[in-house]
Design a protein around this motif. Structure first.
Motif, PDB file in Angstrom:
ATOM      1  N   ARG A 186      -2.810   3.025   7.889  1.00  0.00           N
ATOM      2  CA  ARG A 186      -3.536   1.778   7.723  1.00  0.00           C
ATOM      3  C   ARG A 186      -2.656   0.672   7.148  1.00  0.00           C
ATOM      4  O   ARG A 186      -3.108  -0.447   6.946  1.00  0.00           O
ATOM      5  CB  ARG A 186      -4.734   1.994   6.788  1.00  0.00           C
ATOM      6  CG  ARG A 186      -5.816   2.887   7.357  1.00  0.00           C
ATOM      7  CD  ARG A 186      -6.558   2.213   8.466  1.00  0.00           C
ATOM      8  NE  ARG A 186      -7.329   1.077   7.999  1.00  0.00           N
ATOM      9  CZ  ARG A 186      -7.872   0.171   8.772  1.00  0.00           C
ATOM     10  NH1 ARG A 186      -7.693   0.240  10.080  1.00  0.00           N
ATOM     11  NH2 ARG A 186      -8.575  -0.821   8.273  1.00  0.00           N
ATOM     12  N   GLY A 187      -1.387   0.990   6.861  1.00  0.00           N
ATOM     13  CA  GLY A 187      -0.477   0.000   6.311  1.00  0.00           C
ATOM     14  C   GLY A 187      -0.617  -0.223   4.824  1.00  0.00           C
ATOM     15  O   GLY A 187      -0.041  -1.165   4.284  1.00  0.00           O
ATOM     16  N   ARG A 188      -1.330   0.639   4.130  1.00  0.00           N
ATOM     17  CA  ARG A 188      -1.536   0.494   2.680  1.00  0.00           C
ATOM     18  C   ARG A 188      -0.483   1.351   1.971  1.00  0.00           C
ATOM     19  O   ARG A 188      -0.763   2.414   1.407  1.00  0.00           O
ATOM     20  CB  ARG A 188      -2.962   0.909   2.334  1.00  0.00           C
ATOM     21  CG  ARG A 188      -4.001   0.056   3.053  1.00  0.00           C
ATOM     22  CD  ARG A 188      -5.400   0.634   3.000  1.00  0.00           C
ATOM     23  NE  ARG A 188      -5.928   0.648   1.645  1.00  0.00           N
ATOM     24  CZ  ARG A 188      -7.154   1.104   1.354  1.00  0.00           C
ATOM     25  NH1 ARG A 188      -7.948   1.568   2.314  1.00  0.00           N
ATOM     26  NH2 ARG A 188      -7.570   1.098   0.107  1.00  0.00           N
ATOM     27  N   TRP A 189       0.749   0.855   2.007  1.00  0.00           N
ATOM     28  CA  TRP A 189       1.884   1.666   1.569  1.00  0.00           C
ATOM     29  C   TRP A 189       1.927   1.846   0.058  1.00  0.00           C
ATOM     30  O   TRP A 189       2.424   2.866  -0.422  1.00  0.00           O
ATOM     31  CB  TRP A 189       3.188   1.041   2.066  1.00  0.00           C
ATOM     32  CG  TRP A 189       3.313   1.101   3.551  1.00  0.00           C
ATOM     33  CD1 TRP A 189       3.205   0.085   4.440  1.00  0.00           C
ATOM     34  CD2 TRP A 189       3.548   2.276   4.328  1.00  0.00           C
ATOM     35  NE1 TRP A 189       3.356   0.545   5.727  1.00  0.00           N
ATOM     36  CE2 TRP A 189       3.577   1.885   5.682  1.00  0.00           C
ATOM     37  CE3 TRP A 189       3.735   3.628   4.023  1.00  0.00           C
ATOM     38  CZ2 TRP A 189       3.785   2.778   6.722  1.00  0.00           C
ATOM     39  CZ3 TRP A 189       3.954   4.515   5.052  1.00  0.00           C
ATOM     40  CH2 TRP A 189       3.968   4.100   6.377  1.00  0.00           C
ATOM     41  N   GLU A 190       1.459   0.869  -0.693  1.00  0.00           N
ATOM     42  CA  GLU A 190       1.494   1.010  -2.149  1.00  0.00           C
ATOM     43  C   GLU A 190       0.649   2.203  -2.596  1.00  0.00           C
ATOM     44  O   GLU A 190       1.096   3.041  -3.380  1.00  0.00           O
ATOM     45  CB  GLU A 190       0.980  -0.279  -2.811  1.00  0.00           C
ATOM     46  CG  GLU A 190       1.873  -1.488  -2.590  1.00  0.00           C
ATOM     47  CD  GLU A 190       3.187  -1.367  -3.341  1.00  0.00           C
ATOM     48  OE1 GLU A 190       3.246  -0.580  -4.299  1.00  0.00           O
ATOM     49  OE2 GLU A 190       4.154  -2.054  -2.961  1.00  0.00           O
TER      50      GLU A 190
END
Length: 358
Positions: free
Chosen positions: A222-226
């Motif tokens: 989902r691109g929520r890398w943090e």
């Protein structure tokens, strides 16, 4: 494993300015440019410091991290108390059983021993009038042998239904069911639903490293890398000897463009599982992205040596060979006097101009 606060050497109540000063101090102590470089341990420590500062400088991530620390401490405290209570309960049950056996058996043996001489004596026959006291006769050993087994034999059928529904079973079953549904949703592409189910599974089983790993994968998709990297950090704290966790975190760091951190994690994964061809292939991809083609080719060749059918390693090796060839050609063309410069026409006019006319 140290907490982020312990890594930076600050108190959990430290403000942002204190955290910044502690980060600068710790980073200077382990920065490769200041320590000479080439030290894998220093590089890893610097990576840990950066990860700690990245979480603590963000108020939202820090609040989530503090809540997770508090939850883990509470879980450990609860587990210890549960162990103590289970030991106390088991001791109480065992004591009750021993006391019951003592009450049941010792009077029976005493009455049986006192009844034997009465059966041999003729004076014992006046005993039938004693039914006026039914309770002592029932408690005595007129029927001790059959009555005791019948009374105790009736208890086991009532116990299995009670032990069949332990209080811990629903929690464990719920966590497993949430995890199974999350994996099914992930396979179907419902990433938001899968992440929500992983959240519930983490709440019910916060010390399961695999749940954090699976949730991190979907967070990365989902691109929520943090959040994904934070989950990988938690999973590694819970299971620090699992090479798959370092492998997955290394791939996540590569997606973020942090190639040095990715190499640190992939190096550790290779040392833990040196016979896994995929690890060499993925580490070679990072070397390829850094332009270190010789190192990349060495990893790809080792991967194909371990698994000749690994197609992705063969394809990456072909790319590395092509880029190395292009690099060599570019270097050759930049050398004066090389075949690529023979048609420029710049050298012949300068040769006669250097000799003075006579």
């Amino acid at each position: 494993m140290k907490t982020h606060y312990q890594v930076l050497g600050v108190s959990p109540r430290a403000d942002l300015d204190t955290i910044k000063r502690a980060f600068r101090r710790a980073a200077k102590a382990h920065h490769p440019d200041l320590t000479g470089g080439g030290d894998a341990a220093a590089d890893h420590q610097l990576k840990v410091i950066l990860a700690a500062y990245k979480v603590l400088r963000d108020p939202n991530l820090r609040a989530e991290y503090d809540a997770q620390l508090a939850f883990e401490r509470e879980s450990v405290r609860r587990e210890r108390w549960d162990a103590v209570l289970q030991f106390v309960a088991a001791t109480a049950v065992l004591s009750a059983i021993l006391i019951g056996l003592e009450i049941l058996l010792l009077p029976s043996v005493g009455d049986w021993m006192s009844r034997q001489p009465q059966t041999r004596s003729a004076t014992v026959q006046p005993l039938p009038p004693l039914p006026s006291r039914p309770q002592p006769d029932v408690g005595g050993l007129t029927v001790p042998g059959p009555a005791a087994p019948q009374a105790t034999g009736a208890l086991p059928p009532t116990k299995p239904p009670q032990t069949a529904s332990l209080p811990e079973a629903p929690a464990l079953t719920d966590a497993a069911s949430y995890l199974k549904r999350a994996l099914d949703r992930s396979r179907l592409g419902d990433l938001d639903g899968a992440i929500a189910d992983f959240d519930e599974a983490v709440r019910l089983a916060p010390r399961n490293a695999d749940i954090y790993r699976y949730r991190a994968r979907d967070l990365g998709r989902r691109g929520r890398w943090e959040r994904a990297l934070a989950d990988y950090d938690r999973a590694i704290r819970l299971d620090p000897n699992n090479p798959a966790l370092f492998h997955d975190r290394g791939l996540a760091l590569q997606q973020q463009g942090e190639l040095d951190g990715a190499l640190i994690d992939l190096d550790r994964a290779v040392r833990m599982s040196f016979s896994d061809a995929r690890l060499y292939s993925d580490r070679g991809a990072v070397w390829l992205a850094k332009g270190r083609y010789d190192r990349a080719l060495a990893d790809f060749n080792q991967a194909l040596k371990l698994d000749p059918a690994l197609a992705v390693a063969a394809a990456r090796r072909d790319v590395a060979l092509d880029r190395k060839r292009e690099q060599r050609m570019a270097n050759d063309s930049s050398v004066p006097g090389a075949p690529g410069n023979e048609t420029t026409g710049t050298l012949p006019p300068k040769a006669p101009s250097n000799t003075p006319p006579r």
